[in-house]
Design a protein around this motif. Structure first.
Motif, PDB file in Angstrom:
ATOM      1  N   LEU A 160       0.832  -1.208   0.000  1.00  0.00           N
ATOM      2  CA  LEU A 160       0.000   0.000   0.000  1.00  0.00           C
ATOM      3  C   LEU A 160       0.867   1.259   0.000  1.00  0.00           C
ATOM      4  N   ALA A 161       1.962   1.243   0.762  1.00  0.00           N
ATOM      5  CA  ALA A 161       2.881   2.382   0.758  1.00  0.00           C
ATOM      6  C   ALA A 161       3.483   2.578  -0.630  1.00  0.00           C
ATOM      7  N   ASP A 162       3.796   1.474  -1.309  1.00  0.00           N
ATOM      8  CA  ASP A 162       4.316   1.594  -2.680  1.00  0.00           C
ATOM      9  C   ASP A 162       3.268   2.155  -3.632  1.00  0.00           C
ATOM     10  N   ALA A 163       2.004   1.828  -3.422  1.00  0.00           N
ATOM     11  CA  ALA A 163       0.947   2.398  -4.264  1.00  0.00           C
ATOM     12  C   ALA A 163       0.910   3.910  -4.100  1.00  0.00           C
ATOM     13  N   LEU A 164       1.192   4.392  -2.889  1.00  0.00           N
ATOM     14  CA  LEU A 164       1.281   5.838  -2.675  1.00  0.00           C
ATOM     15  C   LEU A 164       2.495   6.414  -3.391  1.00  0.00           C
ATOM     16  N   ARG A 165       3.591   5.658  -3.440  1.00  0.00           N
ATOM     17  CA  ARG A 165       4.838   6.130  -4.061  1.00  0.00           C
ATOM     18  C   ARG A 165       4.763   6.163  -5.582  1.00  0.00           C
ATOM     19  N   ILE A 166       4.097   5.182  -6.198  1.00  0.00           N
ATOM     20  CA  ILE A 166       4.155   5.063  -7.657  1.00  0.00           C
ATOM     21  C   ILE A 166       2.808   5.128  -8.354  1.00  0.00           C
ATOM     22  N   GLY A 167       1.717   5.094  -7.595  1.00  0.00           N
ATOM     23  CA  GLY A 167       0.401   4.992  -8.204  1.00  0.00           C
ATOM     24  C   GLY A 167      -0.110   6.280  -8.805  1.00  0.00           C
ATOM     25  N   ARG A 168      -1.106   6.098  -9.664  1.00  0.00           N
ATOM     26  CA  ARG A 168      -1.856   7.244 -10.185  1.00  0.00           C
ATOM     27  C   ARG A 168      -2.906   7.606  -9.133  1.00  0.00           C
ATOM     28  N   ALA A 169      -3.695   8.619  -9.399  1.00  0.00           N
ATOM     29  CA  ALA A 169      -4.646   9.135  -8.410  1.00  0.00           C
ATOM     30  C   ALA A 169      -5.566   8.041  -7.865  1.00  0.00           C
ATOM     31  N   ARG A 170      -6.084   7.183  -8.717  1.00  0.00           N
ATOM     32  CA  ARG A 170      -7.013   6.143  -8.271  1.00  0.00           C
ATOM     33  C   ARG A 170      -6.324   5.150  -7.330  1.00  0.00           C
ATOM     34  N   GLU A 171      -5.131   4.688  -7.696  1.00  0.00           N
ATOM     35  CA  GLU A 171      -4.399   3.744  -6.847  1.00  0.00           C
ATOM     36  C   GLU A 171      -4.025   4.383  -5.511  1.00  0.00           C
ATOM     37  N   ARG A 172      -3.602   5.642  -5.579  1.00  0.00           N
ATOM     38  CA  ARG A 172      -3.238   6.343  -4.342  1.00  0.00           C
ATOM     39  C   ARG A 172      -4.443   6.502  -3.421  1.00  0.00           C
ATOM     40  N   ALA A 173      -5.617   6.808  -3.989  1.00  0.00           N
ATOM     41  CA  ALA A 173      -6.827   6.982  -3.178  1.00  0.00           C
ATOM     42  C   ALA A 173      -7.206   5.678  -2.482  1.00  0.00           C
ATOM     43  N   ILE A 174      -7.122   4.564  -3.199  1.00  0.00           N
ATOM     44  CA  ILE A 174      -7.437   3.263  -2.599  1.00  0.00           C
ATOM     45  C   ILE A 174      -6.426   2.931  -1.505  1.00  0.00           C
ATOM     46  N   ALA A 175      -5.142   3.146  -1.779  1.00  0.00           N
ATOM     47  CA  ALA A 175      -4.099   2.859  -0.791  1.00  0.00           C
ATOM     48  C   ALA A 175      -4.276   3.732   0.448  1.00  0.00           C
ATOM     49  N   GLU A 176      -4.596   5.007   0.259  1.00  0.00           N
ATOM     50  CA  GLU A 176      -4.814   5.915   1.387  1.00  0.00           C
ATOM     51  C   GLU A 176      -5.973   5.415   2.251  1.00  0.00           C
ATOM     52  N   LYS A 177      -7.038   5.003   1.618  1.00  0.00           N
ATOM     53  CA  LYS A 177      -8.200   4.502   2.362  1.00  0.00           C
ATOM     54  C   LYS A 177      -7.843   3.236   3.138  1.00  0.00           C
ATOM     55  N   GLU A 178      -7.172   2.289   2.495  1.00  0.00           N
ATOM     56  CA  GLU A 178      -6.809   1.024   3.141  1.00  0.00           C
ATOM     57  C   GLU A 178      -5.827   1.244   4.303  1.00  0.00           C
ATOM     58  N   LEU A 179      -4.833   2.109   4.104  1.00  0.00           N
ATOM     59  CA  LEU A 179      -3.892   2.415   5.184  1.00  0.00           C
ATOM     60  C   LEU A 179      -4.605   3.107   6.344  1.00  0.00           C
ATOM     61  N   GLY A 180      -5.513   4.011   6.020  1.00  0.00           N
ATOM     62  CA  GLY A 180      -6.288   4.689   7.057  1.00  0.00           C
ATOM     63  C   GLY A 180      -7.099   3.708   7.883  1.00  0.00           C
ATOM     64  N   LEU A 181      -7.735   2.743   7.220  1.00  0.00           N
ATOM     65  CA  LEU A 181      -8.503   1.720   7.936  1.00  0.00           C
ATOM     66  C   LEU A 181      -7.605   0.912   8.864  1.00  0.00           C
ATOM     67  N   HIS A 182      -6.435   0.504   8.360  1.00  0.00           N
ATOM     68  CA  HIS A 182      -5.498  -0.266   9.190  1.00  0.00           C
ATOM     69  C   HIS A 182      -5.066   0.543  10.403  1.00  0.00           C
ATOM     70  N   LEU A 183      -4.640   1.771  10.179  1.00  0.00           N
ATOM     71  CA  LEU A 183      -4.096   2.582  11.268  1.00  0.00           C
ATOM     72  C   LEU A 183      -5.178   2.930  12.285  1.00  0.00           C
ATOM     73  N   ASN A 184      -6.401   3.212  11.817  1.00  0.00           N
ATOM     74  CA  ASN A 184      -7.493   3.485  12.752  1.00  0.00           C
ATOM     75  C   ASN A 184      -7.815   2.252  13.596  1.00  0.00           C
ATOM     76  N   ARG A 185      -7.829   1.096  12.961  1.00  0.00           N
ATOM     77  CA  ARG A 185      -8.143  -0.150  13.664  1.00  0.00           C
ATOM     78  C   ARG A 185      -7.100  -0.403  14.768  1.00  0.00           C
ATOM     79  N   HIS A 186      -5.828  -0.213  14.448  1.00  0.00           N
ATOM     80  CA  HIS A 186      -4.772  -0.485  15.416  1.00  0.00           C
ATOM     81  C   HIS A 186      -4.641   0.624  16.461  1.00  0.00           C
ATOM     82  N   ALA A 187      -5.020   1.839  16.111  1.00  0.00           N
ATOM     83  CA  ALA A 187      -4.963   2.943  17.071  1.00  0.00           C
ATOM     84  C   ALA A 187      -5.971   2.740  18.191  1.00  0.00           C
ATOM     85  N   HIS A 188      -7.076   2.092  17.862  1.00  0.00           N
ATOM     86  CA  HIS A 188      -8.138   1.905  18.844  1.00  0.00           C
ATOM     87  C   HIS A 188      -8.205   0.483  19.374  1.00  0.00           C
TER      88      HIS A 188
END
Length: 172
Positions: free
Chosen positions: A143-171
């Motif tokens: 997912l971090a690589d999708a942020l590094r090399i992806g186009r807007a659509r790939e980056r948006a999906i990666a951002e959402k998935e990373l956000g879900l992971h980090l929110n889940r683990h934060a709580h």
């Protein structure tokens, strides 16, 4: 002190358990030396991505850095065709969400890899091995690589998935 690419690998690994058992054990799981991990933790604390007292990940700060910093601090462009391990949208973390039949899949060069694709330099040389040993870490690194090399659509999906992971683990 500037953050190094391996610091992102360490931060993502810590986001999975949010604790440091020992620098040596963490280093072994990531294919790094204990001193490299210790230095990464120190840089992450200075960057305010880890709490200096508890050494726990500051999830919102990490998410912001992954989304807004990593693509600029550690950019990469797919290069020559090679055999390797799928990353970004070609990895299992995103392959069911993206259809990229018009382009060669991005891969980390890896002699044990089974996929032919465009070579993408991983954040750290030991990333393919660490990803093989830890499927959840593999998911986050892809997912971090999708942020590094992806186009807007790939980056948006990666951002959402990373956000879900980090929110889940934060709580958790």
């Amino acid at each position: 002190m500037f953050t190094k690419p391996q610091d992102i690998v360490v931060a993502l690994k810590l986001s999975l358990s949010n604790s440091i058992s020992s620098y040596a054990e963490l280093g072994k799981s990531l294919g790094m030396s204990a001193s490299e991990v210790h230095a990464a933790v120190r840089r992450l604390q200075e960057a305010r991505l880890l709490d200096p007292e508890t050494k726990q990940v500051r999830f919102e700060a990490l998410r912001n850095f992954l989304v807004h910093g990593v693509p600029y601090a550690f950019p990469v462009s797919p290069k020559a065709v090679t055999r390797g391990m799928p990353t970004a949208w070609a990895a299992p973390a995103m392959s069911d969400k993206i259809s990229a039949a018009d382009q060669m899949p991005p891969v980390w060069p890896d002699p044990d890899g089974k996929v032919q694709g465009a070579a993408v330099q991983p954040l750290y040389p030991s990333v393919p091995g660490a990803a093989r040993r830890d499927p959840e870490l593999y998911r986050l690194l892809a997912l971090a690589d999708a942020l590094r090399i992806g186009r807007a659509r790939e980056r948006a999906i990666a951002e959402k998935e990373l956000g879900l992971h980090l929110n889940r683990h934060a709580h958790a």
